[in-house]
Design a protein around this motif. Sequence first.
Motif, short mmCIF file in Angstrom:
data_model
loop_
_atom_site.label_atom_id
_atom_site.label_comp_id
_atom_site.label_asym_id
_atom_site.label_seq_id
_atom_site.Cartn_x
_atom_site.Cartn_y
_atom_site.Cartn_z
N THR A 53 2.38 5.43 24.53
CA THR A 53 1.76 6.61 25.61
C THR A 53 3.21 7.64 25.55
O THR A 53 4.24 7.85 24.58
CB THR A 53 2.89 5.92 27.30
OG1 THR A 53 4.63 5.55 27.27
CG2 THR A 53 2.17 5.16 27.37
N ALA A 54 3.04 8.71 25.64
CA ALA A 54 3.57 10.31 25.45
C ALA A 54 4.22 10.76 27.26
O ALA A 54 2.83 10.66 28.36
CB ALA A 54 3.06 10.98 24.49
N SER A 55 4.42 11.60 27.44
CA SER A 55 4.96 12.55 28.67
C SER A 55 5.70 14.28 27.65
O SER A 55 6.03 14.48 26.29
CB SER A 55 5.97 12.50 29.05
OG SER A 55 7.11 11.86 28.82
N GLY A 56 4.69 15.60 28.22
CA GLY A 56 5.18 16.90 27.75
C GLY A 56 5.40 16.93 26.25
O GLY A 56 3.21 16.45 26.40
N ARG A 57 5.45 17.92 25.69
CA ARG A 57 4.80 18.25 24.45
C ARG A 57 5.62 17.12 23.60
O ARG A 57 7.31 16.58 23.72
CB ARG A 57 5.53 19.85 24.11
CG ARG A 57 4.83 20.04 23.28
CD ARG A 57 5.04 21.75 22.78
NE ARG A 57 4.48 22.31 22.19
CZ ARG A 57 4.61 23.40 21.63
NH1 ARG A 57 5.66 23.77 21.93
NH2 ARG A 57 3.63 24.07 21.14
N ARG A 77 -5.10 13.42 26.97
CA ARG A 77 -5.75 13.08 25.91
C ARG A 77 -4.56 14.11 24.83
O ARG A 77 -3.52 14.06 25.17
CB ARG A 77 -6.57 15.23 26.13
CG ARG A 77 -5.70 16.46 26.85
CD ARG A 77 -6.29 17.72 27.01
NE ARG A 77 -6.83 18.24 25.88
CZ ARG A 77 -5.41 19.01 24.96
NH1 ARG A 77 -4.30 18.61 25.49
NH2 ARG A 77 -5.73 19.55 23.52
N CYS A 78 -4.76 14.06 23.75
CA CYS A 78 -4.56 14.35 22.48
C CYS A 78 -5.08 14.57 21.18
O CYS A 78 -6.85 15.50 21.35
CB CYS A 78 -3.30 13.10 21.94
SG CYS A 78 -4.74 11.53 21.54
N LEU A 79 -4.62 15.48 20.18
CA LEU A 79 -5.20 15.92 19.26
C LEU A 79 -5.28 14.69 17.85
O LEU A 79 -4.12 14.42 17.77
CB LEU A 79 -4.59 16.82 18.30
CG LEU A 79 -5.57 18.59 19.67
CD1 LEU A 79 -3.95 19.93 19.06
CD2 LEU A 79 -6.83 18.66 19.78
N LEU A 80 -5.55 13.99 17.42
CA LEU A 80 -5.85 13.67 15.85
C LEU A 80 -5.89 14.20 15.10
O LEU A 80 -7.37 15.08 14.75
CB LEU A 80 -7.12 11.98 16.22
CG LEU A 80 -6.21 11.71 14.74
CD1 LEU A 80 -5.78 10.45 14.52
CD2 LEU A 80 -7.75 10.12 14.92
N SER A 81 -5.19 14.44 14.09
CA SER A 81 -5.39 15.01 12.19
C SER A 81 -5.47 14.12 11.72
O SER A 81 -4.06 13.24 11.46
CB SER A 81 -5.09 16.30 12.39
OG SER A 81 -4.76 16.20 10.84
N GLN A 129 11.62 11.12 26.83
CA GLN A 129 11.66 10.40 27.63
C GLN A 129 12.10 9.61 29.32
O GLN A 129 11.77 8.48 28.94
CB GLN A 129 12.79 10.43 26.70
CG GLN A 129 12.59 9.48 25.25
CD GLN A 129 11.26 8.40 24.32
OE1 GLN A 129 11.74 7.75 24.97
NE2 GLN A 129 11.06 9.20 24.43
N ASP A 130 12.66 10.75 29.80
CA ASP A 130 12.58 10.64 30.99
C ASP A 130 11.64 10.82 32.10
O ASP A 130 12.04 11.10 33.26
CB ASP A 130 13.72 11.53 31.50
CG ASP A 130 15.80 11.14 30.30
OD1 ASP A 130 15.20 10.04 30.47
OD2 ASP A 130 16.34 12.11 30.02
N SER A 131 10.44 11.41 31.29
CA SER A 131 8.93 11.80 32.60
C SER A 131 8.02 10.62 32.02
O SER A 131 8.38 9.60 30.94
CB SER A 131 8.96 12.72 32.24
OG SER A 131 9.73 14.32 31.71
N ALA A 132 7.67 10.41 33.48
CA ALA A 132 6.93 9.81 33.42
C ALA A 132 5.16 9.70 32.85
O ALA A 132 5.58 11.17 32.31
CB ALA A 132 5.82 9.19 35.09
N PRO A 133 4.85 8.73 31.71
CA PRO A 133 4.24 9.34 30.96
C PRO A 133 2.40 9.50 31.88
O PRO A 133 2.07 10.25 32.44
CB PRO A 133 3.40 7.74 30.81
CG PRO A 133 4.13 7.05 30.57
CD PRO A 133 5.05 7.76 32.32
N ASP A 134 2.13 11.42 30.80
CA ASP A 134 0.79 12.00 31.00
C ASP A 134 0.03 11.49 30.13
O ASP A 134 -0.95 12.16 30.07
CB ASP A 134 1.51 13.43 31.08
CG ASP A 134 1.55 13.83 30.38
OD1 ASP A 134 1.69 13.27 29.27
OD2 ASP A 134 2.40 14.54 30.55
N PHE A 135 0.50 11.07 29.49
CA PHE A 135 -1.02 9.89 28.22
C PHE A 135 -0.37 9.00 27.65
O PHE A 135 0.53 7.82 27.50
CB PHE A 135 -0.94 11.24 26.91
CG PHE A 135 -1.33 10.43 25.77
CD1 PHE A 135 -3.15 11.28 25.29
CD2 PHE A 135 -1.20 10.08 24.63
CE1 PHE A 135 -3.66 10.66 24.66
CE2 PHE A 135 -1.55 9.48 23.63
CZ PHE A 135 -3.47 9.62 23.65
#
Length: 337
Positions: A53-57, A77-81, A129-135
């Motif tokens: 999971t992730a949130s923000g930048r 969404r995300c970017l994969l390289s 780490q303190d925000s709800a996941p947007d990914f």
Amino acid sequence: MTFFNLLFHHYGQSDRTIYNQSSIFIYCLAKMDPLTSIISVLKPATVVSKKITASGRWGVQYDAYEAPSFAIVIEGRCLLSLDGAPPFELSRGDFVLIPRMPAFCLTSDPDAMLLKGVPSADAVHHGDQDSAPDFQMLGGSFEVGQLNKALLQPLLPSVIHVWASETDTSRLARTIDLIVDESAADRPGRDMIVRSLLEVVLIEALRSAFLGANSLDPGLFAGMRDPGIARSLHAMHGEPSRAWTVVELAALAGMSRSSFSDRFSELVGRAPKDYLSNWRMTLAIDALGRNEASLSQIAEEAGYESASAFSTAFRRRIGCSPGAFAKSMRANQLLSR
């Protein structure tokens, strides 16, 4: 009875079973496709999966590792390289399978700062780490036999990307959910169920790559898209012990000898005889690992005139004698119990 036996017993006739009952090799008859035979030899096993999971930048980079890997985006969404190549976007429902996992970066955007990632089976959260996941993504890897992997991976696409916008990936998502559930439980038959579900994931992903309209690197899939070359591949996988000549294979493909050799090498990435030799050696390694046949039986079904000729070829290709290899396999199997 394995998953594949059940599948083809249900959908096909008796001459379509993945097991040739008179043979020590596990392979598909000529009416079945090489993809199935290759997955049966890869024997995907122990799965490691986790929620990402992730949130923000955010951004994370990982070193290369050997395990074939997969991921499916649950939300966002995300970017994969991969290995420094230009990134591509993964959106909700997108599935990616990477048979040979190189170093890679996973980011929210191209300019995000990259932190060093450490491979782990535990869930991980990137960014704020303190925000709800947007990914949200489910990522994982699985094990296959080391030597079979080395022989077969070059035949597979380097990256398989199944876009949710073009293909219904809901079956993949449901199957992966079942894998995660089974892996986390301690129910009877867990290992067999996980292996069977992994086979389903592989088939679904590889089938999507084969049927897709995108161009493919040289390998089995590129060859299978050409009707003539596909007929020759079916033949080699259907009867690996037969003393196939390039002339016979070319006739099956409906081409001249030289045109067939050139076309096969262009699409598959190796000459027809080299491909056949590689496939026979893969089957021989599988048979040695199962320890269910004599060296002379394995040599005969691998298309060699004698056990001595097979031993010489095996030592040249693998670096040790078949007997030493089988002994090492048995020792490893005892240690893993």
